[in-house]
Write a protein that holds these residues in place. Sequence first.
Motif, short mmCIF file in Angstrom:
data_model
loop_
_atom_site.label_atom_id
_atom_site.label_comp_id
_atom_site.label_asym_id
_atom_site.label_seq_id
_atom_site.Cartn_x
_atom_site.Cartn_y
_atom_site.Cartn_z
N LEU A 80 38.15 14.78 39.21
CA LEU A 80 38.25 15.67 38.04
C LEU A 80 38.94 15.00 36.87
N LEU A 81 38.26 15.01 35.71
CA LEU A 81 38.80 14.49 34.46
C LEU A 81 38.78 15.59 33.42
N LEU A 82 39.92 15.81 32.74
CA LEU A 82 40.03 16.79 31.66
C LEU A 82 40.26 16.07 30.33
N ALA A 83 39.74 16.64 29.26
CA ALA A 83 39.89 16.03 27.93
C ALA A 83 40.11 17.11 26.89
N PHE A 84 40.97 16.80 25.90
CA PHE A 84 41.25 17.72 24.80
C PHE A 84 41.29 16.95 23.50
N ASP A 85 40.59 17.47 22.48
CA ASP A 85 40.51 16.84 21.15
C ASP A 85 40.97 17.80 20.07
N LEU A 86 41.64 17.25 19.07
CA LEU A 86 41.96 17.96 17.83
C LEU A 86 41.36 17.16 16.68
N GLN A 87 40.56 17.81 15.84
CA GLN A 87 39.93 17.11 14.72
C GLN A 87 40.26 17.82 13.41
N ARG A 124 38.52 21.08 20.78
CA ARG A 124 37.56 20.83 21.85
C ARG A 124 38.27 20.66 23.19
N PHE A 125 37.66 21.21 24.23
CA PHE A 125 38.17 21.02 25.59
C PHE A 125 36.98 20.76 26.50
N GLY A 126 37.10 19.75 27.36
CA GLY A 126 36.00 19.41 28.25
C GLY A 126 36.49 18.97 29.61
N ALA A 127 35.57 18.99 30.57
CA ALA A 127 35.89 18.59 31.94
C ALA A 127 34.70 17.86 32.54
N GLU A 128 35.01 16.88 33.40
CA GLU A 128 33.98 16.17 34.14
C GLU A 128 34.37 16.14 35.62
N TYR A 129 33.42 16.49 36.48
CA TYR A 129 33.72 16.55 37.92
C TYR A 129 32.70 15.73 38.69
N LYS A 136 27.69 13.41 38.31
CA LYS A 136 28.85 13.93 37.60
C LYS A 136 28.44 15.17 36.81
N LEU A 137 29.19 16.24 36.97
CA LEU A 137 28.94 17.47 36.23
C LEU A 137 29.91 17.57 35.06
N ARG A 138 29.43 18.12 33.94
CA ARG A 138 30.27 18.21 32.74
C ARG A 138 30.16 19.61 32.13
N ALA A 139 31.26 20.06 31.53
CA ALA A 139 31.28 21.33 30.82
C ALA A 139 32.30 21.23 29.68
N GLY A 140 32.07 22.00 28.63
CA GLY A 140 32.99 21.94 27.50
C GLY A 140 32.89 23.16 26.62
N ILE A 141 33.88 23.31 25.77
CA ILE A 141 33.91 24.40 24.80
C ILE A 141 34.63 23.91 23.55
N TYR A 142 34.19 24.39 22.38
CA TYR A 142 34.89 24.02 21.15
C TYR A 142 34.89 25.20 20.18
N PHE A 169 25.04 17.08 33.00
CA PHE A 169 25.30 16.22 34.16
C PHE A 169 24.86 14.79 33.85
N SER A 170 25.36 13.87 34.63
CA SER A 170 24.94 12.47 34.61
C SER A 170 24.60 12.08 36.04
N TRP A 171 23.37 11.64 36.26
CA TRP A 171 22.89 11.33 37.59
C TRP A 171 22.48 9.87 37.66
N ALA A 172 23.19 9.10 38.48
CA ALA A 172 22.87 7.69 38.65
C ALA A 172 21.68 7.55 39.58
N LEU A 173 20.54 7.17 39.05
CA LEU A 173 19.32 7.05 39.84
C LEU A 173 19.34 5.79 40.71
N ASN A 174 19.99 4.74 40.20
CA ASN A 174 20.22 3.51 40.98
C ASN A 174 21.41 2.79 40.36
#
Length: 219
Positions: A80-87, A124-129, A136-142, A169-174
Amino acid sequence: MVMQQPGGYNLGAFFKIGQRLTAGINYRSKILMKVDGGYATFNVPETLSSYFPPNNTFTAELPMPANLTLGVGLKVSDKLLLAFDLQHVRWSEYNELVFDFKENTAVLEDSYNPRNFENTMIYRFGAEYGLLASLKLRAGIYYDETPIPKDYLTPETPGTNKIGISGGFSWALNNHLSLDASLLHVSGETRDDGYAPLEFYGRYESSAWIPGVGLSWSF
């Protein structure tokens, strides 16, 4: 028509504060977009044609505001990775929109349109799991504040405070190829407002679904 875009610059820095905490800062300078020799065509009754010269041209300028962004990333766990941005967006640089016509008449004067935009913030707030090693699944809100003050809202730029919610999502095919997909829903707050200089008022609502898909190849 000639579109001129004088150069700007970007500055940024990235800091690794610890094993799980990172931070970054980015500054994007103001860019002034210029139109020189734009064509102005008017459809008017024949009796008024002498007041609107044919093949008339105009010049205009539109600033793209400077931006300062601060970001923090926290790796809560191996998955789990969390991210927060202020612009901070310096929209106050957009004070007016002026069309300077090459030929003026008693009726056709240069067009002056006050804008008086205000500086805004975007949160902005986002998460990657990492669900799987290859997925990898991703979600965010701003939340994006509108720069348009009361009594300066126009149909050409119907700015309202907006909320965006996204997933993907990001899916590594190979080992080299990955598939990325996302879906963003942007919803603008209902706003009853208008443009006081022209006494043009109404209700503004906005909503958009924005899909995205891409392929990445790594060497």
